[in-house]
Design an enzyme around this catalytic site. Structure first.
Site, PDB file in Angstrom:
ATOM      1  N   ASP A  86      39.729  39.263  27.580  1.00 49.88           N
ATOM      2  CA  ASP A  86      40.547  38.755  28.669  1.00 49.88           C
ATOM      3  C   ASP A  86      39.767  37.569  29.250  1.00 49.88           C
ATOM      4  OD1 ASP A  86      42.558  38.968  30.770  1.00 49.88           O
ATOM      5  OD2 ASP A  86      40.864  39.516  32.033  1.00 49.88           O
ATOM      6  N   ASP A 290      39.292  43.663  32.524  1.00 50.50           N
ATOM      7  CA  ASP A 290      38.843  44.150  33.828  1.00 50.50           C
ATOM      8  C   ASP A 290      39.990  44.517  34.751  1.00 50.50           C
ATOM      9  OD1 ASP A 290      39.677  41.446  34.071  1.00 50.50           O
ATOM     10  OD2 ASP A 290      38.730  41.374  36.035  1.00 50.50           O
ATOM     11  N   ASP A 294      45.303  44.837  32.417  1.00 50.59           N
ATOM     12  CA  ASP A 294      44.667  44.952  31.098  1.00 50.59           C
ATOM     13  C   ASP A 294      44.696  46.386  30.581  1.00 50.59           C
ATOM     14  OD1 ASP A 294      43.904  42.250  31.080  1.00 50.59           O
ATOM     15  OD2 ASP A 294      42.093  42.703  32.226  1.00 50.59           O
TER      16      ASP A 294
HETATM   17  N1  LIG Z   1      49.887  35.834  43.807  1.00 43.53           N
HETATM   18  C1  LIG Z   1      49.865  34.746  43.048  1.00 43.53           C
HETATM   19  N2  LIG Z   1      49.729  33.548  43.612  1.00 43.53           N
HETATM   20  C2  LIG Z   1      49.700  32.432  42.886  1.00 43.53           C
HETATM   21  N3  LIG Z   1      49.788  32.413  41.534  1.00 43.53           N
HETATM   22  C3  LIG Z   1      49.963  33.570  40.910  1.00 43.53           C
HETATM   23  C4  LIG Z   1      49.986  34.786  41.614  1.00 43.53           C
HETATM   24  N4  LIG Z   1      50.164  35.775  40.711  1.00 43.53           N
HETATM   25  C5  LIG Z   1      50.212  35.175  39.510  1.00 43.53           C
HETATM   26  N5  LIG Z   1      50.121  33.838  39.602  1.00 43.53           N
HETATM   27  C6  LIG Z   1      50.191  32.857  38.519  1.00 43.53           C
HETATM   28  O1  LIG Z   1      50.521  33.523  37.312  1.00 43.53           O
HETATM   29  C7  LIG Z   1      49.517  33.308  36.327  1.00 43.53           C
HETATM   30  C8  LIG Z   1      49.339  34.550  35.473  1.00 43.53           C
HETATM   31  O2  LIG Z   1      48.849  35.613  36.247  1.00 43.53           O
HETATM   32  P1  LIG Z   1      48.220  36.910  35.551  1.00 43.53           P
HETATM   33  O3  LIG Z   1      47.919  37.871  36.632  1.00 43.53           O
HETATM   34  O4  LIG Z   1      49.125  37.335  34.470  1.00 43.53           O
HETATM   35  O5  LIG Z   1      46.897  36.403  34.852  1.00 43.53           O
HETATM   36  P2  LIG Z   1      45.560  35.670  35.344  1.00 43.53           P
HETATM   37  O6  LIG Z   1      45.123  36.224  36.637  1.00 43.53           O
HETATM   38  O7  LIG Z   1      45.788  34.185  35.328  1.00 43.53           O
HETATM   39  O8  LIG Z   1      44.465  35.891  34.242  1.00 43.53           O
HETATM   40  P3  LIG Z   1      44.044  36.927  33.101  1.00 43.53           P
HETATM   41  O9  LIG Z   1      45.229  37.269  32.331  1.00 43.53           O
HETATM   42  O10 LIG Z   1      43.066  36.104  32.315  1.00 43.53           O
HETATM   43  O11 LIG Z   1      43.361  38.080  33.786  1.00 43.53           O
HETATM   44  C9  LIG Z   1      48.288  32.922  37.116  1.00 43.53           C
HETATM   45  O12 LIG Z   1      47.409  32.132  36.352  1.00 43.53           O
HETATM   46  C10 LIG Z   1      48.898  32.147  38.281  1.00 43.53           C
HETATM   47  O13 LIG Z   1      49.149  30.818  37.895  1.00 43.53           O
END
Ligand SMILES: Nc1ncnc2c1ncn2[C@@H]1O[C@H](COP(=O)(O)OP(=O)(O)OP(=O)(O)O)[C@@H](O)[C@H]1O
Ligand SMILES: [Cu+]
Length: 404
Positions: A86, A290, A294
């Site tokens: 991840d 983490d 996931d």
């Molecule tokens: N609360 C939020 N505020 C702003 N952007 C968000 C929020 N939740 C999600 N996003 C957007 O959606 C995208 C994908 O979120 P997701 O939680 O799927 O993965 P991530 O946190 O980017 O990373 P990873 O998958 O590597 O753990 C983020 O990169 C962000 O651009």
């Protein structure tokens, strides 16, 4: 299978000795050899071969900050061909910080920031926390009324939305805005491209259907990530990255740590599917993650490894937890698994060789040629010796040091 065969050999030994031994001593000879066969065949060393090695291996893992929750994970780790990482919180520190705040349609930062923060306060996403932290650090305009956001909505893998002052605010990735038909001006596109080229994650904020700000968020790569990934690759393991983040940022991070293959913009619900995809290619997949989202992927993978600093949900879904929260632990886990499995194979050989060599001698097969017989006492000693050699061999694992 083993037991009936041994009993049959023992009975055959008795019958043959009874038939062929001299009249006077045939009963004691037949009986003694019968017992000797049963004793030497005792498979206690066989029973010790695997659990002792696993026990020592697990203890060694704990010493190196690799908590092995089930033996199966330790047994499987040596077969891993692909490690799926991840991005956020695994390759990177998972401590995102806002670095850029760019209003795009003339509104002031002082006006925008409290409103966007009000939305993000209701989200639990790490990126949301970064925005809130930034807003708090900037000190929302003193004396002004606290901004409240209503009708909060989380868009899984995309962002969040809420209503503030009667206006709908959306904050998230590009996809979120496209889905709500918000168009970007070419200047905004350029500003975003600029941030993306710096490996930053870009959050787009729209107020009332118009883009109002761009937020650049940076998360640094852990110092140990590159070396660990290189060690895995040197071992012939393919390292693949997976993230919900956008394509460009993912590509930048992958490049920084020497990863060639990655999946970007993966929705949380699709993460386990990516693991399945790799498994369908015939790969044995170790997934390292983490976050809460996931967990299904960790469970789907052949082995799941959770970062110790991550969420409890991830740790529960994983067979191995990395207490030191860096990728070094993945290398250690695989290396340790190889050593443990090699020890188990040696143990099985020791256990097996005693039985297979011992049984015919105990049965008196060598007697006609050499006059050798194995007394039950010697048989017992030999049996004990096989257990001792298995134990000693397992304890050798205690001297384990990571070689890679
Ligand atoms: N609360 C939020 N505020 C702003 N952007 C968000 C929020 N939740 C999600 N996003 C957007 O959606 C995208 C994908 O979120 P997701 O939680 O799927 O993965 P991530 O946190 O980017 O990373 P990873 O998958 O590597 O753990 C983020 O990169 C962000 O651009
Ligand atoms: Cu035994």
């Amino acid at each position: 299978m083993f037991v009936p065969v041994v009993i049959m050999i023992a009975i055959a030994t008795f019958v043959l000795w009874f038939d062929f031994a001299p009249e006077a001593s045939r009963v004691p000879l037949a009986l003694v050899n019968f017992v000797a066969v049963l004793i030497i065949a005792c498979p206690c060393a066989l029973g010790l071969a695997t659990p002792t090695a696993i026990m020592v291996g697990t203890g060694k893992g704990a010493e190196h900050g690799v908590l092995i929750r089930n033996a199966e994970a330790l047994e499987k780790a040596e077969k891993v061909t692909t490690v799926l990482l991840d991005k956020t919180g695994t390759i990177t520190r998972g401590e995102p910080a806002v670095t850029d705040f760019l209003p795009t349609n003339g509104d002031s930062v002082a006006h925008l920031l409290p409103r966007l923060a009000a939305v993000e306060r209701q989200s639990e996403h790490p990126l949301a926390e970064a925005v809130v932290r930034y807003a708090d650090a900037q000190g929302a305009t003193p004396g002004s009324m606290p901004v409240t956001a209503t009708a909060f909505q989380a868009y899984e893998g995309r962002g969040a939305g809420a209503t503030v002052d009667g206006q709908v605010i959306l904050l998230g990735n590009r996809r979120l805005l496209s889905e709500h038909n918000v168009v970007l001006s070419s200047e905004t596109e350029q500003a975003a491209a600029q941030l993306l080229s710096q490996a930053k994650t870009v959050l787009y904020a729209a107020i009332g259907g118009h883009v109002a700000a761009l937020i650049g968020v940076a998360d640094t790569v852990r110092e140990s990530s590159l070396a660990a990934i290189q060690a895995l690759q040197a071992d012939g393991i393919e390292v693949v990255m997976m993230t919900g983040d956008n394509q460009q940022t993912a590509a930048k991070v992958a490049e920084q740590v020497g990863i060639k293959r990655f999946f970007a913009e993966v929705l949380p619900a699709d993460k386990a599917g990516k693991v399945k995809e790799l498994q369908a290619e015939g790969r044995v997949v170790a997934m390292v993650g983490d976050g809460i989202n996931d967990a299904p992927a960790l469970a789907q993978a052949d082995i799941g490894l959770a970062m110790g600093g991550g969420t409890d949900v991830a740790m529960e879904a994983a067979g191995i937890t990395l207490m030191r929260s860096d990728l070094e632990g993945v290398v250690t886990a695989i290396d340790l698994s190889r050593h443990t499995m090699r020890t188990i194979k040696q143990n099985l050989f020791f256990a097996f060789i005693y039985n297979t060599l011992g049984i015919p001698i105990a049965a008196g097969l060598l007697y006609p040629f050499t006059g050798w017989l194995l007394s039950p006492m010697l048989a017992a000693a030999a049996m004990a010796l096989s257990s001792v050699s298995v134990l000693t061999n397992s304890l050798r694992l205690r001297r384990y040091k990571r070689t890679a």
